[in-house]
Design an enzyme around this catalytic site. Structure first.
Site, PDB file in Angstrom:
ATOM      1  N   HIS A   6       0.822  -1.207   0.000  1.00 55.87           N
ATOM      2  CA  HIS A   6       0.000   0.000   0.000  1.00 55.87           C
ATOM      3  C   HIS A   6       0.859   1.261   0.000  1.00 55.87           C
ATOM      4  O   HIS A   6       1.151   1.833   1.051  1.00 55.87           O
ATOM      5  CB  HIS A   6      -0.935  -0.027   1.210  1.00 55.87           C
ATOM      6  CG  HIS A   6      -2.011   1.017   1.172  1.00 55.87           C
ATOM      7  ND1 HIS A   6      -3.063   1.027   2.053  1.00 55.87           N
ATOM      8  CD2 HIS A   6      -2.201   2.087   0.364  1.00 55.87           C
ATOM      9  CE1 HIS A   6      -3.854   2.047   1.782  1.00 55.87           C
ATOM     10  NE2 HIS A   6      -3.351   2.706   0.776  1.00 55.87           N
ATOM     11  N   HIS A   8       1.311   5.109  -2.159  1.00 57.49           N
ATOM     12  CA  HIS A   8       0.851   6.068  -3.168  1.00 57.49           C
ATOM     13  C   HIS A   8       1.980   7.078  -3.414  1.00 57.49           C
ATOM     14  O   HIS A   8       2.752   7.397  -2.506  1.00 57.49           O
ATOM     15  CB  HIS A   8      -0.389   6.830  -2.688  1.00 57.49           C
ATOM     16  CG  HIS A   8      -1.535   5.972  -2.261  1.00 57.49           C
ATOM     17  ND1 HIS A   8      -2.285   5.236  -3.141  1.00 57.49           N
ATOM     18  CD2 HIS A   8      -2.068   5.735  -1.032  1.00 57.49           C
ATOM     19  CE1 HIS A   8      -3.242   4.590  -2.481  1.00 57.49           C
ATOM     20  NE2 HIS A   8      -3.129   4.870  -1.202  1.00 57.49           N
ATOM     21  N   ALA A  64      -4.133   8.502  -3.685  1.00 59.68           N
ATOM     22  CA  ALA A  64      -5.542   8.106  -3.540  1.00 59.68           C
ATOM     23  C   ALA A  64      -6.447   9.323  -3.375  1.00 59.68           C
ATOM     24  O   ALA A  64      -7.507   9.422  -3.998  1.00 59.68           O
ATOM     25  CB  ALA A  64      -5.693   7.168  -2.345  1.00 59.68           C
ATOM     26  N   HIS A 170     -10.507   1.507  -2.185  1.00 55.28           N
ATOM     27  CA  HIS A 170      -9.914   2.730  -1.624  1.00 55.28           C
ATOM     28  C   HIS A 170     -10.712   3.947  -2.081  1.00 55.28           C
ATOM     29  O   HIS A 170     -10.719   4.287  -3.251  1.00 55.28           O
ATOM     30  CB  HIS A 170      -8.458   2.848  -2.083  1.00 55.28           C
ATOM     31  CG  HIS A 170      -7.592   3.647  -1.145  1.00 55.28           C
ATOM     32  ND1 HIS A 170      -7.921   4.920  -0.736  1.00 55.28           N
ATOM     33  CD2 HIS A 170      -6.430   3.345  -0.527  1.00 55.28           C
ATOM     34  CE1 HIS A 170      -6.976   5.352   0.083  1.00 55.28           C
ATOM     35  NE2 HIS A 170      -6.062   4.421   0.238  1.00 55.28           N
ATOM     36  N   TYR A 186     -12.042   7.552   4.700  1.00 52.44           N
ATOM     37  CA  TYR A 186     -11.222   6.374   4.382  1.00 52.44           C
ATOM     38  C   TYR A 186     -11.687   5.169   5.219  1.00 52.44           C
ATOM     39  O   TYR A 186     -11.954   4.086   4.689  1.00 52.44           O
ATOM     40  CB  TYR A 186      -9.743   6.640   4.690  1.00 52.44           C
ATOM     41  CG  TYR A 186      -8.971   7.333   3.591  1.00 52.44           C
ATOM     42  CD1 TYR A 186      -9.558   8.296   2.777  1.00 52.44           C
ATOM     43  CD2 TYR A 186      -7.632   7.036   3.356  1.00 52.44           C
ATOM     44  CE1 TYR A 186      -8.835   8.934   1.774  1.00 52.44           C
ATOM     45  CE2 TYR A 186      -6.901   7.668   2.352  1.00 52.44           C
ATOM     46  CZ  TYR A 186      -7.502   8.612   1.570  1.00 52.44           C
ATOM     47  OH  TYR A 186      -6.777   9.248   0.581  1.00 52.44           O
ATOM     48  N   HIS A 215      -6.179   0.110   5.437  1.00 49.71           N
ATOM     49  CA  HIS A 215      -6.314   0.698   6.770  1.00 49.71           C
ATOM     50  C   HIS A 215      -6.818  -0.355   7.744  1.00 49.71           C
ATOM     51  O   HIS A 215      -7.768  -0.129   8.503  1.00 49.71           O
ATOM     52  CB  HIS A 215      -7.239   1.924   6.728  1.00 49.71           C
ATOM     53  CG  HIS A 215      -7.074   2.735   5.471  1.00 49.71           C
ATOM     54  ND1 HIS A 215      -8.017   2.823   4.504  1.00 49.71           N
ATOM     55  CD2 HIS A 215      -6.009   3.442   5.007  1.00 49.71           C
ATOM     56  CE1 HIS A 215      -7.574   3.556   3.491  1.00 49.71           C
ATOM     57  NE2 HIS A 215      -6.359   3.944   3.774  1.00 49.71           N
ATOM     58  N   GLU A 275       1.179   2.659   3.689  1.00 47.77           N
ATOM     59  CA  GLU A 275       0.685   3.917   3.116  1.00 47.77           C
ATOM     60  C   GLU A 275       1.561   5.072   3.581  1.00 47.77           C
ATOM     61  O   GLU A 275       1.072   6.143   3.970  1.00 47.77           O
ATOM     62  CB  GLU A 275      -0.794   4.149   3.486  1.00 47.77           C
ATOM     63  CG  GLU A 275      -1.502   5.074   2.500  1.00 47.77           C
ATOM     64  CD  GLU A 275      -2.998   5.225   2.735  1.00 47.77           C
ATOM     65  OE1 GLU A 275      -3.495   4.788   3.780  1.00 47.77           O
ATOM     66  OE2 GLU A 275      -3.687   5.778   1.851  1.00 47.77           O
ATOM     67  N   ARG A 281       1.847  11.699   8.841  1.00 46.12           N
ATOM     68  CA  ARG A 281       3.249  11.749   8.432  1.00 46.12           C
ATOM     69  C   ARG A 281       4.212  12.032   9.575  1.00 46.12           C
ATOM     70  O   ARG A 281       5.420  12.010   9.397  1.00 46.12           O
ATOM     71  CB  ARG A 281       3.416  12.825   7.352  1.00 46.12           C
ATOM     72  CG  ARG A 281       2.483  12.590   6.188  1.00 46.12           C
ATOM     73  CD  ARG A 281       2.706  13.542   5.037  1.00 46.12           C
ATOM     74  NE  ARG A 281       1.777  13.198   3.968  1.00 46.12           N
ATOM     75  CZ  ARG A 281       1.859  13.631   2.721  1.00 46.12           C
ATOM     76  NH1 ARG A 281       2.833  14.437   2.381  1.00 46.12           N
ATOM     77  NH2 ARG A 281       0.979  13.257   1.815  1.00 46.12           N
TER      78      ARG A 281
END
Lengths: 339, 339
Positions: A6, A8, A64, A170, A186, A215, A275, A281
């Site tokens: 996962h 992106h 996403a 997703h 999400y 998730h 992810e 982050r």
């Protein structure tokens, strides 16, 4: 081998976002991104963290939250999907050892999902992608389309089965002010999709169709007893056979959550995912570690045997994404090389 | 003392449903339910299980799935709320030791929440209710109204603060075919509300306002790391102070889920609840026990001390619902009598 199912391209060059902005304003522009810009975006982003955290390969797809199928019309989504998928293809060509492609689909509210087939086919057969991201709510938080189990989706599923590629369910960004994107929409999307699968006979119709619910499966593992009971009551059948077709990733951003996931869900149904550089982050001030460094949590999970950890990190992904397995075998990476 | 903070009169006499059907058809009818019918409905339902499972008192409210604020108009909802709340009042009068009332609000899509104040006041001040159920989505699965943190809700919150009653955030049935009611919409509603609280400054404006998020908080505890990270990133503040105002019940229908809840969420924020004879009414074939017999899971939770279990079963509910505490003190039930 550590496969992150996962990822992106959230660190894509800003030129991409500027192009999208113009597209939505109806202004034609050329998208020019050099290989050096791609290298810089990846080397300072997902590749850097992949290496630092001890990963080997990431299934890499367009951002996403930027799919935003609710914006523009079907043609807008088609062009945008092509642009994004082509960019992912370039990343995978530049860093073939580290990234394998997963595509965005050109969904649009009200448009037949069958119209996504040509782009899916192009990505898989021409660009070498191994899966796709499927948005269960192209309306962006208003859920105006039919459930994922509606026959309108069937032509796309037939093609997924033919190509032997799974979809990660997703959603994209939310334009509904009630739903924060990564904090509500999400997670709700994951929970909602699972319940749709529970109620229907989709996997009788498509016994080899496979979905990864990201998730950590939304709220599903936490409410596993609820879902077991609902399956028995509403469909007079046990829930567990759903696990032949439905898998969960490890994008659960704390150690107790991952421990719980591995306690409740069979290890064969758990795929490592992070992810990274996504919803969360920052670093946990309590530990100094990144919240989305989910490999730490899996590593710390004392209840897992080496074999189980190997399944989560590698072999489940190779089983669920057979085209990924084929890529790796072609490179001489045997399935259990590092066990 | 064992207080179940989450019970609905799901076993109400069928006459009630017939009356509601006529109301929605615009046909006037008289609702006639005798005390004997109420006794039978309760004695064969929630009271029977309360006793069998070792409970003492249930906070009892109208059937959540039948609130259906999206049906009819504001006047429809007002009359329906009065009917349902009056029925709850009768249950509480017939079984004062076992049930204390929590009210349904006459919400309606687009109607100002302030219009719910008279019914809330009537229920609390005249009928002796101790809390209310607040529907974060009166549109029934389309989420067309503003988030719970929008100023449009503030007059209702002012009244909740004045009366010192909390609200359980509880959606009703879903008319959106994407969302199964108890399998998706309920859980999504919980998750969504929490994220709305996280993003806003509601509890700066109302430091003593309190919400119980049912169904174990939806997906929130399972994704506690995500929410901690999102709070730090989006609001540059830790998540934990939200717990001064937000509480979770134990309507999580398997033992590992309850164990996990008590591991992640401070015990002071967990209120025993079962929502018995609700979403999942059957027995787990693996154990023979009812899925919704959540007391078994709390009892089995070895990590809890006697003091902690007492908080979950009694003292947290008395703290969050001060009017319940007052009722019990008036009866001579001291707060820590059975510790």
């Amino acid at each position: 081998m550590i496969i992150d199912c996962h990822g992106h391209f959230t660190t894509a060059p800003k030129t991409l976002h500027a192009w999208r902005k113009k597209q939505l304003e109806g202004i034609h522009s050329d998208l020019i991104i050099t290989d050096d810009e791609i290298r810089a975006a990846v080397e300072g982003g997902q590749l850097k963290l992949q290496k630092e955290r001890g990963g080997d390969l990431t299934l890499f797809s367009p951002i996403a939250g930027q799919m935003a199928h609710h914006l523009g019309n079907e043609q807008t989504s088609l062009v945008w999907a092509e642009v994004c998928n082509n960019l992912i293809h370039r990343v995978c060509n530049l860093f073939p050892d580290n990234f394998v492609g997963v595509c965005q689909l050109p969904q649009s509210p009200g448009a037949p999902p069958a119209n996504c087939i040509p782009e899916l086919r192009r990505c898989v057969e021409e660009l070498g992608f191994v899966g796709c991201n499927l948005n269960p709510d192209p309306s962006g938080g208003y859920w105006l389309g039919p459930p994922l189990t509606d026959p309108v989706w069937y032509p796309l599923y037939e093609e997924m089965v033919r190509l032997d590629v799974p979809a990660m369910v997703h959603v994209s960004s939310s334009c509904n002010p009630c739903f924060h994107g990564t904090g509500a929409h999400y997670i709700n999307g994951d929970t909602t999709a699972f319940m749709q699968f529970l109620l229907a006979d989709l996997f009788k119709d498509f016994p080899t169709l496979r979905f990864v619910i990201p998730h950590g499966g939304g709220a599903v593992p936490y409410h596993w007893g609820r879902y077991r009971g609902l399956s028995l009551e509403t469909r007079q059948r046990p829930l567990e056979p759903l696990l032949d077709n439905v898998f969960f990733d490890t994008c659960v951003y704390h150690e107790p959550g991952i421990r719980f996931l591995t306690e409740v869900i069979p290890v064969d149904n758990i795929l490592f995912g992070s992810e990274m550089i996504g919803a969360v982050r920052g670093r946990d001030p309590n530990t100094g570690a990144y919240f989305d460094d989910t490999k730490r949590y899996v590593d710390a999970c004392a209840r897992l045997t080496a074999e189980e950890r190997h399944k989560i990190f590698e072999s489940n992904a190779r089983r669920v994404y057979p085209r990924l397995d084929a890529v790796l075998r072609n490179r001489g990476v045997d399935a259990a090389a590092d066990l």
